[in-house]
Design an enzyme around this catalytic site. Structure first.
Site, PDB file in Angstrom:
ATOM      1  N   SER A 106       0.909  -1.240   0.366  1.00  0.00           N
ATOM      2  CA  SER A 106      -0.313   0.041   0.104  1.00  0.00           C
ATOM      3  C   SER A 106       1.086   1.227  -0.330  1.00  0.00           C
ATOM      4  O   SER A 106       0.532   2.610  -0.488  1.00  0.00           O
ATOM      5  CB  SER A 106      -0.535  -0.372   1.305  1.00  0.00           C
ATOM      6  OG  SER A 106      -1.957  -1.090   1.007  1.00  0.00           O
ATOM      7  N   THR A 159      -1.787   4.275   2.984  1.00  0.00           N
ATOM      8  CA  THR A 159      -2.134   4.695   1.946  1.00  0.00           C
ATOM      9  C   THR A 159      -2.655   6.237   2.346  1.00  0.00           C
ATOM     10  O   THR A 159      -1.693   6.892   1.643  1.00  0.00           O
ATOM     11  CB  THR A 159      -3.776   3.878   1.986  1.00  0.00           C
ATOM     12  OG1 THR A 159      -3.793   2.945   2.014  1.00  0.00           O
ATOM     13  CG2 THR A 159      -4.418   4.565   0.815  1.00  0.00           C
TER      14      THR A 159
HETATM   15 MG    MG Z   1      -4.686   1.449   3.058  1.00  0.00          MG
HETATM   16 ZN    ZN Z   2      -2.783  -4.850   2.636  1.00  0.00          ZN
END
Ligand code: MG
Ligand code: ZN
Length: 383
Positions: A106, A159
């Protein structure tokens, strides 16, 4: 003989016992089957009556972490065959490979979407040489737009971090938290309070944020009482709990963020992450995945509703990668039931869907690299 007995007892205590207690906590059946007791209504949007500007003033990017086509369809099946996401008619696919691996993490996946750079797994807002690269959020900020991040994980997690921080490793949580003070982001909502207040350098970043005119809240109800200005909302020490325990958070947070950010006449950029779709995949738990997809879809509906009224907004729904190699093997749309299996407990390398709606949505059709999501957003913003 005694030794054998001892090792048997030990293996019972350390191996079988914890496994057994885990089985009691989680319904094993629910890990492969989900039946939706609370389907949400999906109104079909009539696109013929809609008129949008060709270029957006505002972009709302919603990332379902680990949300491949199977995860979307698990939610769709559980909701009687309909999701709000289906109202997004311009659809493409994003290739998720990182600079270091066929299967991304991510950090690299987020950095590709946020900055337009393919980088190595684990990187946060830096290129393969660990050189910081500007994100869409930072560029929007520099161009006078209001900006925000929402996550159901720690806000310092890979993220959301990719949109604001620049660190060689996603695990440098305290450094990532400190990077929030180097920007003028208007609003961020998620978990991760400990990385701001219980730090090895002894600093209290919440106090520093307050000196920069941020209102700090640590409960959802306090967040919902804020009506203007900059906001730091850290609602958990680490991550927020799964939807089954978290309840309504993503939807009201998205509503509040849009309400606050849309006060800026220059427009805004908002990233909303459904973080835990990915964790359901890592846990090979179909119920966890599906509940998170349904929660995420209701947040998507808030963004679509705003875009219809505003006419100047682009809404993008995508994922950084798929998680678990989920295959749906049975289901019943009228009962909201879905059954499936996972092939392993990490991410997979296939393309993930990109759904777009509103001003400039048609640019998101086709098959392209994840970095092009950034390129398209920048071009549409006109920077
Ligand atoms: Mg994430
Ligand atoms: Zn993951």
């Amino acid at each position: 003989m005694t030794q054998k007995l001892l090792s048997l007892v030990l293996s019972y205590i350390f191996i079988i016992c914890p496994a057994f207690s885990q089985e009691i906590e989680t319904d094993t059946l629910s890990k492969t089957k989900f039946v939706n007791k609370h389907p949400h209504d999906v109104a079909v949007i009539n696109h013929e009556n809609l008129q949008f500007e060709s270029k957006p003033k505002n972009i709302i990017l919603l990332i379902g972490d680990g949300m491949g086509v199977a995860q979307v369809f698990a939610g769709m099946s559980a909701n009687g065959g309909e999701l709000h996401i289906q109202n997004m008619k311009h659809i493409g696919f994003s290739k998720t490979q990182s600079s270091s691996a066929y299967v991304t993490d991510s950090g690299a996946g987020g950095t590709a979407i946020a900055t337009g750079n393919k980088t190595y797994n684990g990187a946060i807002g830096v290129n393969p040489d660990t050189v910081p690269v500007h994100s869409i959020l930072e560029i929007a900020e520099a161009n006078g737009k209001a900006t925000g991040l929402i996550s159901t994980s720690a806000i310092t997690h890979a993220t959301p971090a990719s949109f604001i921080a620049h660190q060689p490793s996603r695990y440098m949580m305290e450094e990532i938290a400190a990077d929030f003070l180097k920007t003028d982001i208007d609003l961020f909502i998620g978990g991760g309070l400990q990385y701001f207040t219980k730090r090895t350098d002894g600093k209290n970043l919440v106090e520093e944020l307050q000196k920069k005119n941020y209102q700090f809240v640590d409960t959802l109800s306090d967040l919902l009482n804020i009506n203007h200005g900059k906001v730091t909302a850290l609602l958990a020490s680490e991550h927020l709990p799964p939807y089954s325990k978290r309840g309504e958070m993503l939807v009201p947070a998205t509503e509040k963020a849009i309400e606050l950010l849309s006060k800026d006449d220059d427009g805004f950029f908002l990233m909303v992450e459904g973080s835990q779709i990915d964790w359901g995949g890592h846990n090979n738990d179909l119920s966890y995945v599906t509940e998170e997809v349904l929660d995420f879809d209701r947040a998507v509906a808030i963004a679509l509703e705003f875009a219809i009224k505003d006419k100047n907004t682009l809404v993008i729904v995508t994922a950084d990668h798929e998680t678990g190699g989920l295959a749906l093997l049975n289901g019943n749309l009228s009962k909201g039931a879905v059954e499936g299996q996972f092939i392993h407990d990490y991410h997979t390398g296939e393309m993930v869907p990109v759904f777009a709606f509103g001003a400039g949505a048609e640019k998101f059709m086709g098959i392209y690299e994840n970095t092009e999501i950034f390129d398209k957003m920048i071009r549409l913003f006109g920077f």
